[in-house]
Design an enzyme around this catalytic site. Structure first.
Site, PDB file in Angstrom:
ATOM      1  N   LYS A  22       0.954  -1.090   0.437  1.00 27.06           N
ATOM      2  CA  LYS A  22       0.025  -0.279   0.056  1.00 27.06           C
ATOM      3  C   LYS A  22       0.785   0.899  -0.146  1.00 27.06           C
ATOM      4  CE  LYS A  22      -1.596   1.550   3.836  1.00 27.06           C
ATOM      5  NZ  LYS A  22      -1.793   3.036   4.265  1.00 27.06           N
ATOM      6  N   ASN A  23       1.780   1.346   0.683  1.00 25.50           N
ATOM      7  CA  ASN A  23       1.945   2.393   1.264  1.00 25.50           C
ATOM      8  C   ASN A  23       3.730   3.028  -0.241  1.00 25.50           C
ATOM      9  OD1 ASN A  23       0.227   3.417   3.420  1.00 25.50           O
ATOM     10  ND2 ASN A  23       2.348   2.566   5.084  1.00 25.50           N
ATOM     11  N   CYS A 117      -5.822   8.582   8.097  1.00 27.15           N
ATOM     12  CA  CYS A 117      -6.191   8.192   9.653  1.00 27.15           C
ATOM     13  C   CYS A 117      -5.496   9.325  10.800  1.00 27.15           C
ATOM     14  CB  CYS A 117      -5.771   6.261   9.458  1.00 27.15           C
ATOM     15  SG  CYS A 117      -6.002   4.989   9.016  1.00 27.15           S
ATOM     16  N   ARG A 122      -0.712  15.029  12.909  1.00 30.86           N
ATOM     17  CA  ARG A 122       0.572  14.608  11.365  1.00 30.86           C
ATOM     18  C   ARG A 122       0.558  15.826  10.829  1.00 30.86           C
ATOM     19  NH1 ARG A 122      -2.365   8.830   9.023  1.00 30.86           N
ATOM     20  NH2 ARG A 122       0.402   8.246   8.475  1.00 30.86           N
ATOM     21  N   ASP A 307       3.479   0.268  12.551  1.00 31.79           N
ATOM     22  CA  ASP A 307       2.328   0.155  11.617  1.00 31.79           C
ATOM     23  C   ASP A 307       2.081  -1.482  12.039  1.00 31.79           C
ATOM     24  OD1 ASP A 307       1.628   1.830  10.754  1.00 31.79           O
ATOM     25  OD2 ASP A 307       2.697   1.716   8.426  1.00 31.79           O
ATOM     26  N   ARG A 400      -9.306   0.179   3.730  1.00 34.41           N
ATOM     27  CA  ARG A 400      -8.403   1.007   3.138  1.00 34.41           C
ATOM     28  C   ARG A 400      -6.855   0.334   2.725  1.00 34.41           C
ATOM     29  NH1 ARG A 400      -8.118   6.569   5.871  1.00 34.41           N
ATOM     30  NH2 ARG A 400      -6.207   6.756   4.606  1.00 34.41           N
TER      31      ARG A 400
END
Ligand code: EPU
Length: 421
Positions: A22-23, A117, A122, A307, A400
């Site tokens: 994903k990232n 999220c 952040r 994570d 997600r």
């Protein structure tokens, strides 16, 4: 709102195939807009963050095609839009990579501040510091960031990050690729998806050196050409399945992984008593009986990933003895799930950056709420290992970042269904 129903207690057995990261995908897909041509990107995960991002790119005028599952072709020839739709941008975190992309390709950008999220504050001050060092004039409000060339124009520069931020490293790297001169990022993030992005950019003709170390050098080139690139497997998705087997028991081959990326996670699971066998591109994990206590501190790569904090916490909750879990990236991340785990019978005391987890013999089914992506994944693992039935609400967070979670877990013998209300 849809939710998961999980009837716990079944060990997991069989084979699971990990999707693209994903990232990495959420950095590489927008970075394809730097290319005045067509990029074919393979191993793209089918998750809602990616679908959402592709809608943003299409809204900006990029031509998007999906010729086969897991493959996305992006053609941004002739693209001119520097103001992506703010309503869409606000729905996800990684949309802020459009700032770096648009600054690099067009010299200006007007991008709404991102959502995503919200398990912690952040800030994006390091991204902004990077853009300013590259010569941009920055106007930042509560709603958007506006970037334009400053009086001396845009050019490469040396930027030393105050912390090894993944997002700032990505944004500065993609902004610097097409700028004249050399950009040097010091104290750069070293996560596998940083290296993957650099490899993607270099495949398209960029000159990025040193990704994976704490100093990245980017020599600006005039343009990038199209090409084909395959995204790496998802370290955190793989880690989530490994933790699920550790917590629920069983024997699973996790395939399509890079075992080197997994060492920070597998070494902890081994310490807790799970048996792990590494192959070239897969890992077998076997667990029966009770896990043992351990101590974990999250750190940037190659440390134990933040994570995976919530997922390892479920393993600790079921282990014998008292475990300690310290978060050093996002202090407030415990609040997304510890109370929910306690409602399932876990015994966790959070004090500042550290959770003390007193292992219990069993967790029990309950109705719990996913407050963010990884917290949601942890609650699914808790449900799989609990006695009785668990309902996980707010699963849009989980969707997600996990492709076909229900299908993959069901194939391993889990009883999990998605209920539509
Ligand atoms: N930070 C600042 N200022 C900045 C940027 C970061 O103070 O300008 C701080 C953050 O508040 C945090 C630390 O630096 O305390 C690290 O943040 P980083 O920038 O590395 O995180 P990110 O880029 O916002 C990415 C992942 C997250 C993952 C973190 C840490 C993406 C899209 N997101 O976030 O992934 O937790 O790195 O590894 O790549 C997830 O996948 O569930 C997820 C949240």
């Amino acid at each position: 709102m849809a939710r998961y129903e999980i009837i716990g207690g079944n060990p997991l057995n069989g084979t699971v195939t990990i999707s693209g990261a994903k990232n990495a995908a959420v950095a590489i897909l927008p970075a394809a807009l730097l290319v005045d041509g067509k990029c074919r990107i393979e191993n793209v995960p089918d998750i809602s963050d990616v679908r959402h991002l592709l809608n943003i790119l299409a809204g900006m005028g990029a031509k998007i095609e999906k010729p086969e599952p897991g493959v996305v072709e992006i053609d941004s020839t002739g693209l001119g839009c520097t103001e992506p739709d703010p309503a869409l941008v606000r729905k996800m975190r990684a949309s802020y990579y459009l700032m770096g992309v648009l600054l690099g390709r067009f010299g200006k950008a007007h991008v709404a501040l991102p959502g995503g999220c919200n398990f912690a504050a952040r800030p994006i001050d390091q991204h902004i510091k990077g853009f300013m060092a590259l010569g941009a004039d920055v106007e930042e409000t509560d709603e958007y960031v506006d970037l334009r060339p400053g009086p001396d124009g845009l050019q490469g520069n040396r930027i030393s990050l105050d912390m090894a931020s993944v997002g700032a490293t990505v944004n500065i790297m993609i902004a610097g690729v097409l700028l004249p001169g050399q950009t040097i990022i010091e104290n750069a993030a070293k996560e596998p998806h940083i290296v993957d992005l650099a490899n993607f950019l270099n495949t398209m003709g960029a000159r990025v050196y040193g990704a994976g170390t704490d100093t990245i050098k980017i020599r600006g080139v005039e343009s990038l050409k199209g090409g084909t690139y395959a995204i790496i497997p998802d370290q955190i998705e793989a880690g989530t399945y490994l933790a699920a087997v550790a917590a629920a028991g069983g024997n699973v081959l996790v395939q399509n992984v890079i075992p080197k990326h997994m060492e920070c996670i597998t070494s902890k699971l081994e310490e807790m008593g799970a048996k792990v066998i590494n192959y070239d591109d897969s890992i077998r994990i076997m667990q029966s009986g009770r896990l043992r206590r351990t101590t974990v501190k999250t750190r940037p790569y190659p440390g134990f990933p933040t994570d995976m904090q919530a997922q390892i916490c479920v393993c600790m909750a079921l282990a014998s003895g008292v475990s300690r879990l310290t978060e050093s990236v996002y202090e407030t991340r415990f609040f997304g799930y510890c109370t929910e785990l306690e409602s399932m019978g876990a015994n966790i005391q959070v004090s500042g950056k550290t959770a003390t987890v007193v292992g219990v013999e069993n967790l029990y089914g309950a109705t719990v709420c996913a407050h963010d992506l990884r917290a949601g994944a942890a609650l699914v693992i808790a449900g799989l290992s609990a006695q009785g039935t668990t309902y996980v609400e707010d699963i849009h967070y989980v969707e997600r970042g996990y492709e076909n979670l229900i299908g993959k877990l069901t194939a391993l013998g889990a009883e999990i269904r998605r209920l539509e209300d």
